[in-house]
Scaffold this motif. Structure first.
Motif, mmCIF file in Angstrom:
data_model
loop_
_atom_site.group_PDB
_atom_site.id
_atom_site.type_symbol
_atom_site.label_atom_id
_atom_site.label_comp_id
_atom_site.label_asym_id
_atom_site.label_seq_id
_atom_site.Cartn_x
_atom_site.Cartn_y
_atom_site.Cartn_z
ATOM 1 N N GLU A 92 0.637 -1.204 0.102
ATOM 2 C CA GLU A 92 -0.049 -0.090 -0.072
ATOM 3 C C GLU A 92 0.826 1.306 0.062
ATOM 4 O OE1 GLU A 92 -0.457 -2.388 1.918
ATOM 5 O OE2 GLU A 92 -2.209 -3.416 1.445
ATOM 6 N N GLU A 93 2.041 1.292 0.579
ATOM 7 C CA GLU A 93 2.951 2.330 0.632
ATOM 8 C C GLU A 93 3.628 2.448 -0.872
ATOM 9 O OE1 GLU A 93 6.823 4.029 3.205
ATOM 10 O OE2 GLU A 93 6.289 1.905 3.334
ATOM 11 N N LEU A 94 3.954 1.560 -1.317
ATOM 12 C CA LEU A 94 4.590 1.623 -2.713
ATOM 13 C C LEU A 94 3.472 1.812 -3.993
ATOM 14 C CD1 LEU A 94 7.081 1.377 -4.502
ATOM 15 C CD2 LEU A 94 6.579 -1.275 -4.538
ATOM 16 N N PHE A 95 2.242 1.463 -3.458
ATOM 17 C CA PHE A 95 1.246 1.523 -4.543
ATOM 18 C C PHE A 95 -0.062 2.130 -4.217
ATOM 19 C CE2 PHE A 95 3.558 -2.346 -6.134
ATOM 20 C CZ PHE A 95 4.217 -1.812 -7.178
ATOM 21 N N GLY A 102 -5.434 4.833 -5.630
ATOM 22 C CA GLY A 102 -6.140 5.802 -6.627
ATOM 23 C C GLY A 102 -4.934 6.556 -7.192
ATOM 24 N N LYS A 103 -3.806 6.299 -7.056
ATOM 25 C CA LYS A 103 -2.778 7.030 -7.790
ATOM 26 C C LYS A 103 -2.006 6.346 -8.698
ATOM 27 C CE LYS A 103 -1.870 9.918 -3.760
ATOM 28 N NZ LYS A 103 -0.823 10.714 -3.083
ATOM 29 N N ASP A 104 -1.328 7.059 -9.879
ATOM 30 C CA ASP A 104 -0.630 6.505 -11.189
ATOM 31 C C ASP A 104 0.658 5.665 -10.613
ATOM 32 O OD1 ASP A 104 -2.612 7.118 -12.560
ATOM 33 O OD2 ASP A 104 -1.311 8.861 -13.159
ATOM 34 N N PRO A 105 0.968 4.685 -11.025
ATOM 35 C CA PRO A 105 2.479 3.780 -10.791
ATOM 36 C C PRO A 105 3.636 4.931 -10.619
ATOM 37 C CG PRO A 105 1.175 2.735 -12.354
ATOM 38 C CD PRO A 105 0.414 4.090 -12.338
ATOM 39 N N ARG A 106 4.495 4.412 -9.930
ATOM 40 C CA ARG A 106 6.123 4.971 -9.893
ATOM 41 C C ARG A 106 6.869 4.789 -11.182
ATOM 42 N NH1 ARG A 106 6.587 6.766 -4.164
ATOM 43 N NH2 ARG A 106 4.979 5.847 -3.070
ATOM 44 N N THR A 107 7.720 5.673 -11.408
ATOM 45 C CA THR A 107 8.851 5.310 -12.360
ATOM 46 C C THR A 107 10.040 5.076 -11.876
ATOM 47 O OG1 THR A 107 7.599 6.999 -13.931
ATOM 48 C CG2 THR A 107 9.652 6.287 -14.453
ATOM 49 N N VAL A 108 10.889 4.215 -12.440
ATOM 50 C CA VAL A 108 12.188 3.874 -12.020
ATOM 51 C C VAL A 108 13.031 4.976 -12.601
ATOM 52 C CG1 VAL A 108 13.936 2.196 -12.342
ATOM 53 C CG2 VAL A 108 11.656 1.492 -12.306
ATOM 54 N N ILE A 109 13.983 5.542 -11.624
ATOM 55 C CA ILE A 109 14.938 6.668 -11.805
ATOM 56 C C ILE A 109 16.271 5.836 -11.841
ATOM 57 C CG2 ILE A 109 13.468 8.561 -11.545
ATOM 58 C CD1 ILE A 109 14.786 8.696 -8.846
ATOM 59 N N THR A 110 16.655 4.742 -11.387
ATOM 60 C CA THR A 110 17.911 4.127 -11.146
ATOM 61 C C THR A 110 17.728 2.619 -11.534
ATOM 62 O OG1 THR A 110 18.736 5.599 -9.676
ATOM 63 C CG2 THR A 110 19.902 3.695 -9.736
ATOM 64 N N ALA A 111 18.406 1.895 -12.411
ATOM 65 C CA ALA A 111 18.213 0.550 -12.730
ATOM 66 C C ALA A 111 18.212 -0.327 -11.743
ATOM 67 C CB ALA A 111 18.991 0.162 -13.867
ATOM 68 N N MET A 112 17.477 -1.122 -11.593
ATOM 69 C CA MET A 112 17.390 -2.198 -10.412
ATOM 70 C C MET A 112 17.426 -3.665 -10.959
ATOM 71 S SD MET A 112 14.490 -0.782 -7.688
ATOM 72 C CE MET A 112 13.353 -0.220 -8.928
ATOM 73 N N LYS A 170 13.287 4.163 -2.191
ATOM 74 C CA LYS A 170 12.591 5.729 -2.597
ATOM 75 C C LYS A 170 13.573 6.366 -3.368
ATOM 76 C CE LYS A 170 9.763 5.584 1.707
ATOM 77 N NZ LYS A 170 9.630 6.348 3.139
ATOM 78 N N SER A 171 14.913 6.263 -3.344
ATOM 79 C CA SER A 171 15.894 7.019 -4.094
ATOM 80 C C SER A 171 16.076 6.513 -5.538
ATOM 81 C CB SER A 171 17.306 6.949 -3.286
ATOM 82 O OG SER A 171 17.896 5.576 -3.663
ATOM 83 N N PRO A 176 4.371 8.692 -6.838
ATOM 84 C CA PRO A 176 3.416 8.253 -7.794
ATOM 85 C C PRO A 176 2.851 9.056 -8.898
ATOM 86 C CG PRO A 176 2.897 7.923 -5.445
ATOM 87 C CD PRO A 176 4.002 8.642 -5.502
ATOM 88 N N GLY A 177 2.909 8.758 -9.970
ATOM 89 C CA GLY A 177 2.584 9.381 -11.197
ATOM 90 C C GLY A 177 3.583 10.246 -11.621
ATOM 91 N N GLU A 178 4.752 10.650 -10.901
ATOM 92 C CA GLU A 178 5.731 11.602 -11.283
ATOM 93 C C GLU A 178 6.511 10.839 -12.748
ATOM 94 O OE1 GLU A 178 9.087 12.511 -8.868
ATOM 95 O OE2 GLU A 178 8.233 14.438 -8.874
ATOM 96 N N ASP A 179 7.227 11.797 -13.381
ATOM 97 C CA ASP A 179 7.875 11.315 -14.666
ATOM 98 C C ASP A 179 9.353 11.111 -14.266
ATOM 99 O OD1 ASP A 179 8.378 10.462 -17.158
ATOM 100 O OD2 ASP A 179 8.319 12.653 -18.076
ATOM 101 N N ALA A 180 10.170 10.609 -14.835
ATOM 102 C CA ALA A 180 11.681 10.405 -14.686
ATOM 103 C C ALA A 180 12.643 11.426 -15.245
ATOM 104 C CB ALA A 180 11.976 9.001 -15.005
ATOM 105 N N GLY A 181 12.106 12.755 -14.789
ATOM 106 C CA GLY A 181 12.905 13.833 -15.459
ATOM 107 C C GLY A 181 13.843 14.412 -14.442
ATOM 108 N N LEU A 182 14.445 15.449 -14.553
ATOM 109 C CA LEU A 182 15.500 15.867 -13.672
ATOM 110 C C LEU A 182 14.893 16.315 -12.387
ATOM 111 C CD1 LEU A 182 17.853 17.993 -16.191
ATOM 112 C CD2 LEU A 182 17.974 15.730 -15.323
ATOM 113 N N THR A 183 13.510 16.978 -12.406
ATOM 114 C CA THR A 183 13.098 17.377 -11.212
ATOM 115 C C THR A 183 12.914 16.393 -9.971
ATOM 116 O OG1 THR A 183 10.886 17.037 -12.408
ATOM 117 C CG2 THR A 183 11.470 19.293 -12.362
ATOM 118 N N SER A 184 13.047 14.873 -10.577
ATOM 119 C CA SER A 184 12.853 14.053 -9.573
ATOM 120 C C SER A 184 14.103 13.761 -9.082
ATOM 121 C CB SER A 184 12.210 12.687 -10.204
ATOM 122 O OG SER A 184 13.254 12.333 -11.189
#
Length: 277
Positions: free
Chosen positions: A87-90, A93-103, A111-112, A117-125
């Motif tokens: 529930e914490e990861l997903f 009612g919110k869009d999925p998260r995006t990977v910003i560092t390969a796993m 979290k790093s 949730p729903g945020e794009d993998a842009g520089l602001t993240s």
């Protein structure tokens, strides 16, 4: 007949005794194994359920419930920023998260390494609180021959004119790269000659770097992954580089000579006299 009956009776008693012996041995072995298991469980450190990925996840991919699984993990060795509950990861009612560092497979979701949730993998993240993104122009030489990648840390050197002399000075240390050209994936490792790198810095550092870039040439120096030393102030010019020292100017005291002109007939001669001043 009695002899046969006696022989059968003896064999039966022997087999029963052997069976009892084997049963006692099995029970003793089972009891020992049970006791060893209980002792091992008592010595084992506590564990908790932590969420890991079931397959490799690349930069920019969405992370979905079917991509993860909950496994037992030693509680005192959990990495920072982990997720324990689905529930914490997903969030509902919110869009999925995006990977910003390969796993990699079975690596904990941190979290790093994912966006909100729903945020794009842009520089602001990639920008922490109070930080700003600033682009620095580089080439093959100033950009460490293309071996820079997002997540690296660099020292920044400025080369320009100081009071009429050319010099190179260290102006900022250990600043983090968040993008190389258009790539912000920290898992990207292929060398490429970049034209710009983007760093995460404070607003006052932005002003300093902008001024330095407009008045001279910036060069980046790659900092080691485990290097935590603090660089001292560094400034080098041509004279200090070649060991040239400025010549010492010595003042020479000139003895003052006083004279007077004396006429002897038609001839005027200059005659020294004691100086009164």
């Amino acid at each position: 007949m009695r002899l046969v009956f006696g022989l059968v009776l003896i064999i039966g008693v022997a087999l029963a005794g052997f069976a009892v012996y084997m049963a006692q041995g099995y029970l003793a072995k089972t009891t020992a194994e049970r006791n060893a298991l209980i002792a091992a469980q008592q010595k084992a450190k506590p564990t908790v359920n932590v969420i890991v990925v079931k397959k490799d996840k690349a930069y920019g991919e969405r992370i979905l419930p079917e991509d993860v699984v909950s496994i037992r993990w030693q509680k005192d060795s959990l990495p920072a920023g982990h997720y324990l509950e689905m529930e914490e990861l997903f969030p509902v009612g919110k869009d999925p998260r995006t990977v910003i560092t390969a796993m990699n497979k079975f690596e904990p979701v941190l979290k790093s390494k994912v966006t909100e949730p729903g945020e794009d993998a842009g520089l602001t993240s990639r920008l922490g609180k109070g930080m700003r993104a600033f682009a620095i122009k580089v080439d093959r030489t100033s950009g460490v021959s293309g071996f820079l990648r997002p997540g690296d840390r660099v020292d920044v050197y400025w080369t320009g004119s100081i009071n009429g002399r050319e010099a190179t000075k260290l102006i900022d240390t250990s600043i983090k790269l968040i993008a190389v050209d258009q790539t912000s994936d920290e898992g990207y490792s292929s060398p490429s000659i970049a034209r710009t790198v983007t760093v995460a810095v404070r607003p006052d550092q932005v002003a300093a770097l902008a001024q330095a870039q407009s008045t001279g040439r910036l060069t980046l120096s790659l900092v080691g992954a485990e290097d935590d030393t603090v660089s001292a102030d560094i400034e080098v010019d041509q004279k200090s580089l070649l060991g040239i020292k400025d010549k010492e100017v010595r003042q020479v005291e000139v003895e003052k000579v006083c004279t007077t002109k004396v006429r002897k007939g038609a001839e005027v001669i200059e005659q020294p006299i004691p100086c009164t001043n």
